[in-house]
Design a protein around this motif. Sequence first.
Motif, short mmCIF file in Angstrom:
data_model
loop_
_atom_site.label_atom_id
_atom_site.label_comp_id
_atom_site.label_asym_id
_atom_site.label_seq_id
_atom_site.Cartn_x
_atom_site.Cartn_y
_atom_site.Cartn_z
N PRO A 1 0.79 -1.24 0.00
CA PRO A 1 0.00 0.00 0.00
C PRO A 1 0.82 1.28 0.00
O PRO A 1 0.31 2.34 -0.33
N GLY A 2 2.09 1.23 0.35
CA GLY A 2 2.90 2.44 0.37
C GLY A 2 3.44 2.83 -0.99
O GLY A 2 4.00 3.92 -1.15
N ARG A 3 3.28 1.96 -1.98
CA ARG A 3 3.80 2.23 -3.33
C ARG A 3 2.63 2.45 -4.27
O ARG A 3 1.76 1.58 -4.40
N ARG A 4 2.62 3.59 -4.99
CA ARG A 4 1.44 3.95 -5.77
C ARG A 4 1.73 4.20 -7.25
O ARG A 4 0.80 4.44 -8.02
N GLU A 5 2.99 4.15 -7.68
CA GLU A 5 3.32 4.54 -9.05
C GLU A 5 3.75 3.35 -9.90
O GLU A 5 4.42 2.43 -9.41
N VAL A 6 3.36 3.40 -11.17
CA VAL A 6 3.77 2.40 -12.15
C VAL A 6 4.44 3.13 -13.30
O VAL A 6 3.83 3.99 -13.95
N ALA A 7 5.71 2.83 -13.56
CA ALA A 7 6.47 3.50 -14.60
C ALA A 7 6.23 2.82 -15.94
O ALA A 7 6.44 1.61 -16.09
N ILE A 8 5.78 3.61 -16.93
CA ILE A 8 5.43 3.07 -18.24
C ILE A 8 6.01 3.97 -19.33
O ILE A 8 6.30 5.14 -19.11
N PRO A 9 6.16 3.43 -20.56
CA PRO A 9 6.61 4.28 -21.66
C PRO A 9 5.58 5.37 -21.96
O PRO A 9 4.37 5.13 -21.84
N ALA A 10 6.04 6.52 -22.38
CA ALA A 10 5.14 7.63 -22.70
C ALA A 10 4.45 7.43 -24.05
O ALA A 10 3.59 8.22 -24.42
N PHE A 11 4.84 6.38 -24.79
CA PHE A 11 4.14 5.99 -26.01
C PHE A 11 3.77 4.53 -25.88
O PHE A 11 4.62 3.64 -25.94
N THR A 12 2.50 4.27 -25.64
CA THR A 12 1.99 2.91 -25.55
C THR A 12 0.47 2.98 -25.67
O THR A 12 -0.09 4.06 -25.86
N CYS A 13 -0.19 1.85 -25.54
CA CYS A 13 -1.65 1.82 -25.66
C CYS A 13 -2.29 2.64 -24.54
O CYS A 13 -1.92 2.47 -23.36
N PRO A 14 -3.25 3.53 -24.84
CA PRO A 14 -3.91 4.32 -23.79
C PRO A 14 -4.63 3.48 -22.74
O PRO A 14 -4.91 3.96 -21.64
N LEU A 15 -4.93 2.22 -23.06
CA LEU A 15 -5.56 1.36 -22.06
C LEU A 15 -4.64 1.08 -20.88
O LEU A 15 -5.13 0.76 -19.79
N VAL A 16 -3.34 1.19 -21.08
CA VAL A 16 -2.40 0.91 -19.99
C VAL A 16 -2.58 1.88 -18.84
O VAL A 16 -2.78 1.46 -17.69
N PRO A 17 -2.52 3.21 -19.06
CA PRO A 17 -2.77 4.11 -17.93
C PRO A 17 -4.19 4.00 -17.38
O PRO A 17 -4.40 4.20 -16.18
N LEU A 18 -5.16 3.65 -18.23
CA LEU A 18 -6.53 3.45 -17.72
C LEU A 18 -6.58 2.26 -16.76
O LEU A 18 -7.27 2.31 -15.74
N ALA A 19 -5.86 1.20 -17.09
CA ALA A 19 -5.81 0.04 -16.19
C ALA A 19 -5.10 0.38 -14.89
O ALA A 19 -5.52 -0.06 -13.80
N ILE A 20 -4.03 1.16 -14.99
CA ILE A 20 -3.30 1.55 -13.78
C ILE A 20 -4.21 2.34 -12.85
O ILE A 20 -4.26 2.10 -11.63
N ARG B 1 -7.48 2.28 -12.85
CA ARG B 1 -8.57 1.39 -12.40
C ARG B 1 -8.13 0.61 -11.16
O ARG B 1 -8.96 0.28 -10.30
N ALA B 2 -6.84 0.35 -11.05
CA ALA B 2 -6.30 -0.37 -9.89
C ALA B 2 -6.00 0.57 -8.72
O ALA B 2 -5.47 0.12 -7.70
N GLY B 3 -6.33 1.84 -8.87
CA GLY B 3 -6.10 2.81 -7.80
C GLY B 3 -4.68 3.32 -7.73
O GLY B 3 -4.26 3.85 -6.68
N LEU B 4 -3.94 3.22 -8.84
CA LEU B 4 -2.53 3.59 -8.86
C LEU B 4 -2.30 4.77 -9.80
O LEU B 4 -3.23 5.25 -10.46
N VAL B 5 -1.06 5.21 -9.87
CA VAL B 5 -0.70 6.40 -10.66
C VAL B 5 0.27 6.00 -11.76
O VAL B 5 1.35 5.47 -11.46
N PRO B 6 -0.05 6.26 -13.04
CA PRO B 6 0.93 6.02 -14.10
C PRO B 6 1.97 7.13 -14.15
O PRO B 6 1.63 8.31 -14.18
N ARG B 7 3.24 6.74 -14.11
CA ARG B 7 4.33 7.72 -14.26
C ARG B 7 4.97 7.49 -15.62
O ARG B 7 5.49 6.41 -15.90
N LEU B 8 4.94 8.53 -16.46
CA LEU B 8 5.41 8.40 -17.83
C LEU B 8 6.93 8.56 -17.91
O LEU B 8 7.51 9.42 -17.24
N VAL B 9 7.54 7.75 -18.75
CA VAL B 9 8.98 7.78 -18.97
C VAL B 9 9.22 7.99 -20.46
O VAL B 9 8.65 7.27 -21.29
#
Length: 403
Positions: free
Chosen positions: A65-84, A86-94
Amino acid sequence: MWFRPESEAPPTAGLPLGLADLRCSSAAPLTALAATWLGVEEVQLECSGTAALTVALTALAGAAPGRREVAIPAFTCPLVPLAIRRAGLVPRLVDLCAGHFDMDPQRLAAACGEQTLAVMPTHLGGRLADVASASVIAHGVGAVTIEDAAQALGARIDGGYAGTRGDIGFFSLAAGKGLSIFEGGLLVARDESLRALFRQTSKRIAAWNPGWELRRSLELAGYSLFYRPGGLGLAYGGPLRRALRRGDLLSAAGEHFSADFPLHRVGRWRQSVGARAFGRLPAFIEATTAQARSRVARLGQIPGVHVFADEGGTWPYLMLRLPDEAMRDAVLLRLWSSRHGVARMFIHALPDYAYLETMPGGEDVPQARDFAARTMTVTNSLWLDDDAFEHVCAVIEAVVVSH
């Protein structure tokens, strides 16, 4: 192989289904077949690749619960940040490496820290990302690696299959993929404790939904009928050309996504369809790989055109980078509305989708925007014959030379 004027080549080389795949007789479980082929102990089936990612992230979020970010490429399917989200987390773009789809290792290292739950190297269009480097960075801050192999079922990397090199991996079985049950996803993990957690989480958030399963079953039956040269004009080509005439690029690329995507169990019939088709997948990958090798060489002869290639990947389409956006758009103006399977991957870098909220890291992603502006795809479908492919090459060559 053949291609008639009234025929339509799909934008991706998907494994066609036959009527025999739809019969109601029993078959070995799809998950067991996939696990044996991938060389893993267990494969979990979800209703989409997005659902598989959501299940994994929801489980991980509850365990850390103390970790909230998921690092993902800044170019990928838009469903990826939507899934992140949906899981209550934060997408961090790289941002990406210059001229490539993979995350810049230095940017990735700078983006990761105590808040990082997971890092997601992404195999795009069957081409391979650097999972090993991403894993070193992720593990260095106590995070896990989730391999996005949604578009790379069957690709080989580091002596195994893509999707099995990280701590967690997932694959898509959506329409047009190498293996499809119209919508479906496979989830794998190295650690049994994670697999048990994923099973529990799936039971909690992906309940049986007869309405959705009926809809997907009907869509799968339609897919088996229309995913062929004579049917794709109606199912794919017509809607594509109408969207392009309206200037609606998101519809043309099928990217009007919603955060309210379905989460439900997959029924037995769709599982059995996938299981019966599974036996043809290795030969299909071999055939499309052989075709891709010769066509990559031909495209590589065009001055200024870079074709992404590697030894172990699969080939749903050929990914091209043109010298600049103007040339890319000039090619698409002539070919996207044709019946030759020319398309774009994703329309924008992630910060530029109006329906996605602001994401950390999105303020500085010049390489991702450049990649989005200069790339296009050419189908590797076996239904696009050599004459039609040569026409595509001639158009690209004419545009590049004239500019």
